[in-house]
Design an enzyme around this catalytic site. Structure first.
Site, PDB file in Angstrom:
ATOM      1  N   LYS A 204     115.817  57.456  38.519  1.00 24.31           N
ATOM      2  CA  LYS A 204     115.045  56.595  39.397  1.00 24.31           C
ATOM      3  C   LYS A 204     113.659  57.321  39.705  1.00 24.31           C
ATOM      4  O   LYS A 204     112.658  56.529  39.501  1.00 24.31           O
ATOM      5  CB  LYS A 204     115.832  56.320  40.888  1.00 24.31           C
ATOM      6  CG  LYS A 204     115.079  55.297  41.903  1.00 24.31           C
ATOM      7  CD  LYS A 204     115.686  55.347  43.255  1.00 24.31           C
ATOM      8  CE  LYS A 204     117.198  54.425  42.797  1.00 24.31           C
ATOM      9  NZ  LYS A 204     117.960  54.281  44.214  1.00 24.31           N
ATOM     10  N   GLU A 210     118.412  67.881  35.870  1.00 22.23           N
ATOM     11  CA  GLU A 210     118.978  67.744  34.651  1.00 22.23           C
ATOM     12  C   GLU A 210     118.583  66.833  33.681  1.00 22.23           C
ATOM     13  O   GLU A 210     118.597  67.049  32.405  1.00 22.23           O
ATOM     14  CB  GLU A 210     120.525  67.537  35.118  1.00 22.23           C
ATOM     15  CG  GLU A 210     121.145  68.769  35.934  1.00 22.23           C
ATOM     16  CD  GLU A 210     121.225  68.467  37.339  1.00 22.23           C
ATOM     17  OE1 GLU A 210     121.758  68.910  38.230  1.00 22.23           O
ATOM     18  OE2 GLU A 210     120.094  67.211  37.864  1.00 22.23           O
ATOM     19  N   GLY A 265     122.913  55.408  43.525  1.00 19.61           N
ATOM     20  CA  GLY A 265     123.444  55.396  42.182  1.00 19.61           C
ATOM     21  C   GLY A 265     124.755  55.199  41.855  1.00 19.61           C
ATOM     22  O   GLY A 265     125.038  54.695  40.431  1.00 19.61           O
ATOM     23  N   ARG A 266     125.642  55.489  42.630  1.00 19.04           N
ATOM     24  CA  ARG A 266     127.157  55.153  42.173  1.00 19.04           C
ATOM     25  C   ARG A 266     127.516  53.537  42.295  1.00 19.04           C
ATOM     26  O   ARG A 266     128.790  53.356  41.810  1.00 19.04           O
ATOM     27  CB  ARG A 266     127.818  56.218  42.927  1.00 19.04           C
ATOM     28  CG  ARG A 266     127.851  55.717  44.338  1.00 19.04           C
ATOM     29  CD  ARG A 266     128.472  57.083  45.282  1.00 19.04           C
ATOM     30  NE  ARG A 266     128.448  56.887  46.674  1.00 19.04           N
ATOM     31  CZ  ARG A 266     127.089  57.584  47.189  1.00 19.04           C
ATOM     32  NH1 ARG A 266     126.234  58.275  46.636  1.00 19.04           N
ATOM     33  NH2 ARG A 266     127.155  57.536  48.623  1.00 19.04           N
ATOM     34  N   GLU A 351     131.837  60.854  46.900  1.00 21.34           N
ATOM     35  CA  GLU A 351     130.336  60.919  47.218  1.00 21.34           C
ATOM     36  C   GLU A 351     130.199  60.099  48.468  1.00 21.34           C
ATOM     37  O   GLU A 351     129.504  60.395  49.254  1.00 21.34           O
ATOM     38  CB  GLU A 351     129.518  60.983  45.926  1.00 21.34           C
ATOM     39  CG  GLU A 351     127.962  61.118  46.435  1.00 21.34           C
ATOM     40  CD  GLU A 351     127.217  61.122  44.926  1.00 21.34           C
ATOM     41  OE1 GLU A 351     127.396  62.232  44.233  1.00 21.34           O
ATOM     42  OE2 GLU A 351     126.742  60.092  44.719  1.00 21.34           O
ATOM     43  N   HIS A 382     153.287  64.311  30.944  1.00 19.94           N
ATOM     44  CA  HIS A 382     153.530  65.743  30.376  1.00 19.94           C
ATOM     45  C   HIS A 382     152.771  66.880  30.923  1.00 19.94           C
ATOM     46  O   HIS A 382     152.566  68.049  30.170  1.00 19.94           O
ATOM     47  CB  HIS A 382     153.760  65.507  28.847  1.00 19.94           C
ATOM     48  CG  HIS A 382     154.793  64.498  28.417  1.00 19.94           C
ATOM     49  ND1 HIS A 382     155.771  65.150  28.010  1.00 19.94           N
ATOM     50  CD2 HIS A 382     154.532  63.270  28.199  1.00 19.94           C
ATOM     51  CE1 HIS A 382     156.837  63.992  27.568  1.00 19.94           C
ATOM     52  NE2 HIS A 382     155.871  62.719  27.706  1.00 19.94           N
ATOM     53  N   LYS A 510     121.170  71.798  44.978  1.00 14.91           N
ATOM     54  CA  LYS A 510     119.973  71.945  44.131  1.00 14.91           C
ATOM     55  C   LYS A 510     118.699  72.800  45.000  1.00 14.91           C
ATOM     56  O   LYS A 510     117.983  73.249  44.110  1.00 14.91           O
ATOM     57  CB  LYS A 510     119.331  70.186  44.089  1.00 14.91           C
ATOM     58  CG  LYS A 510     120.405  69.256  43.513  1.00 14.91           C
ATOM     59  CD  LYS A 510     119.815  67.954  43.459  1.00 14.91           C
ATOM     60  CE  LYS A 510     120.763  67.023  43.034  1.00 14.91           C
ATOM     61  NZ  LYS A 510     120.243  65.545  42.791  1.00 14.91           N
TER      62      LYS A 510
END
Length: 544
Positions: A204, A210, A265-266, A351, A382, A510
């Site tokens: 954005k 990153e 964002g999510r 979050e 398993h 951050k």
């Protein structure tokens, strides 16, 4: 003590839980032959069965009373009206507008007009890429898409493109790079041809560390492998709001796709962040995904609380977390295409609701959020189901499965579904001492060995599960499922009086990383942190 935990509805549920703890879920089935009919709901071609949860009609009534006490209907209305319910950032949370056919107003402006404009731009661009009209610098059609983002700019598009692979293009393969670890982008790019690779940089602000680091590494690779500066505009596009930074990178302004600060964002896969989805599955399927989510939105906005599926699932989660001591929740899809769904829901729920302060800025004295995890069945059986069946943790679970397989090979799907049905039954019913003893004795085992093995083979049962069964994992169904969980998370936040749309907890690490980075590039020993952090940094510097 908080107002919530001392409220009449909360105390009534606390008293009710004491009575409910005296009987098992299996007992509830023995008492009521109509239990499945009473505690399951149907939405289009999706069945939601919560009858294996520790609830009665009284439980549901008390939970609905809690929802009304917390003004649930008003909060739902505020969200759909574009009120600024993200109070700490003074923003609306209007992700529902991204998939709506009706106008949504924010500060007097119909935001769906902007949404439609961006959708049309996505449609034109994806059509040009998929048809081969828009080619790479060599004139060849694109064969690979690399989406560079992190968090919601990665998890949503990645999950959806994996889930809808049967609807994707065979000529266009998506790749996703999110981790700052250089290994991921190295491994991704090492298999690609720059002449036929399209990059999507999703940030954005166009400053996410990153994402921008990975984007510049991709740019460097592209130029070193045969592309030119002029070719950047053909091979790189941006999903952002920072036009100046996008242009400085070399991306043409026409290839910047906008989204807005009222989209968290999510919650953003429905926006231009979903560009890799549209490119991979085509705009018709992307629109079907939006339509499924919109159908769930309408159900959530208009259905009475008692029959409202996101409301019921959210309230049951509150019941389990705050009154029954559930510490984590497993999401267990019996569909390999949903293998990234648990990871997507981790961000959505943890979050959103991982908060310790209520909307008034007060510290709370009750649990919010929950640890979300999971793997597809039958792999998980398993790996970790041992703990589900016989461990000491209190864990709830959602089991999801399609009635129809995308690939009906032999009897694979019947074997898969036999396990799906068996696991929820086994988790509820367990296997008790008398059953185990009779089983061992029927095999001719001695009395001494029977009694020795007996406690190890007992399964206590009474583990709560919700089953979600759908006809087929198509785009519309997936859209509805994602929206269901979005609204479930919102329901929980209303009960807990927290803001699910900010994420200040993401920022502290951050900030500290930004302070530490220069220290890693200096020769002298570091001393300004605590002894552990100093020691770790100095060991790294000595051994890098």
């Amino acid at each position: 003590m908080s107002l919530l935990t001392q409220s009449p509805a909360w105390l009534a549920l606390k008293n009710h839980q004491s009575a409910m703890a005296q009987q098992s879920i299996h007992d509830l089935f023995r008492q009521d032959s109509q239990r499945f009919e009473e505690f399951s709901l149907l939405f289009d071609e999706v069945l939601f069965d919560f009858s294996k949860q520790p609830v009665t009609s009284e439980t549901i009534d008390l939970l609905i009373a809690l929802a009304r006490q917390q003004n649930m209907e008003n909060w739902i209305e505020q969200m759909f009206q574009g009120k600024k319910i993200n109070s700490t950032e003074d923003r609306a949370a209007l992700h529902v507008a991204l998939r709506s056919k009706k106008p949504f107003f924010l500060d007097g402006e119909d935001v769906t007009l902007k949404v439609k404009s961006v959708c049309n731009k996505i449609a034109r661009f994806s059509s040009a890429i998929r048809s081969g009209e828009h080619t790479g610098y060599s004139g060849k059609a694109f064969t690979d898409i690399v989406n560079i983002g992190i968090g919601g700019s990665d998890l949503g598009p990645l999950m959806v493109t994996e889930a809808l692979k049967p609807y994707g293009s065979t000529q266009l393969k998506p790749h996703f790079v999110s981790n700052i670890d250089g290994t991921q982008i190295h491994e991704t790019l090492s298999r690609l041809d720059p002449a036929t690779t399209l990059f999507i940089v999703a940030s954005k602000t166009f400053t996410t560390q990153e994402t921008i680091t990975n984007a510049h590494s991709a740019r460097t690779w592209f130029l070193a492998q045969g592309g030119s500066e002029n070719d950047i505009a053909r091979h790189f596009v941006a999903v952002s709001t920072n036009l100046a930074a996008v242009k400085q990178f070399g991306i043409h302004p026409d290839n910047m796709f906008e989204f807005w600060d009222w989209v968290g964002g999510r919650y953003s896969l429905w926006s231009a962040i979903g560009l890799p989805i549209a490119l991979t599955i085509g705009m018709d399927h992307f629109n079907a995904l939006l339509a499924g989510a919109n159908a769930m939105d309408q159900h959530f906005a208009t259905t009475a609380l008692e029959k409202n599926i996101p409301v019921i699932l959210g309230l049951i989660a509150v019941w389990q977390i705050n009154f029954n001591g559930v510490t984590s929740h497993a999401v267990l899809p019996y569909d390999q295409y949903l293998h990234r769904f648990p990871a997507y829901l981790q961000q959505l729920e943890m979050e959103s609701n991982g908060k310790r302060i209520n909307r008034n800025g007060e510290e709370i004295d009750y649990h919010t959020g929950i640890v979300i995890w999971g793997e597809p069945g039958t792999n998980g059986q398993h790996a970790f189901y041992q703990l589900l069946h016989q461990g000491t943790q209190t864990i709830s679970a959602d089991f999801l499965a399609p009635c129809q397989s995308q690939h009906p090979i032999g009897n694979h799907h019947h074997l898969l579904m036999a396990n799906y049905f068996a696991q929820t039954e086994a988790l509820m019913c367990g296997k008790h001492g008398n059953e185990v003893r009779a089983e061992l004795q029927s095999k001719g085992m001695t009395a001494e060995l029977t009694e020795k093995l007996l406690p190890h083979k007992i399964h206590p049962g009474n583990h709560a599960t919700t089953s979600i069964l759908f006809r087929k994992l198509d785009p519309k169904t997936l859209g509805a499922l994602i929206a269901l969980y979005e609204h479930k998370v919102f329901v929980q936040s209303v009960i807990w009086n927290i803001n699910p749309f900010d994420q200040w907890g993401v920022e502290l690490g951050k900030e500290l990383a930004g302070q530490i980075l220069p220290e890693l590039e200096q020769a002298e020993s570091v001393t300004r942190h605590d002894a552990s952090t100093n020691g770790l940094i100095n060991f790294f510097k000595e051994n890098q």
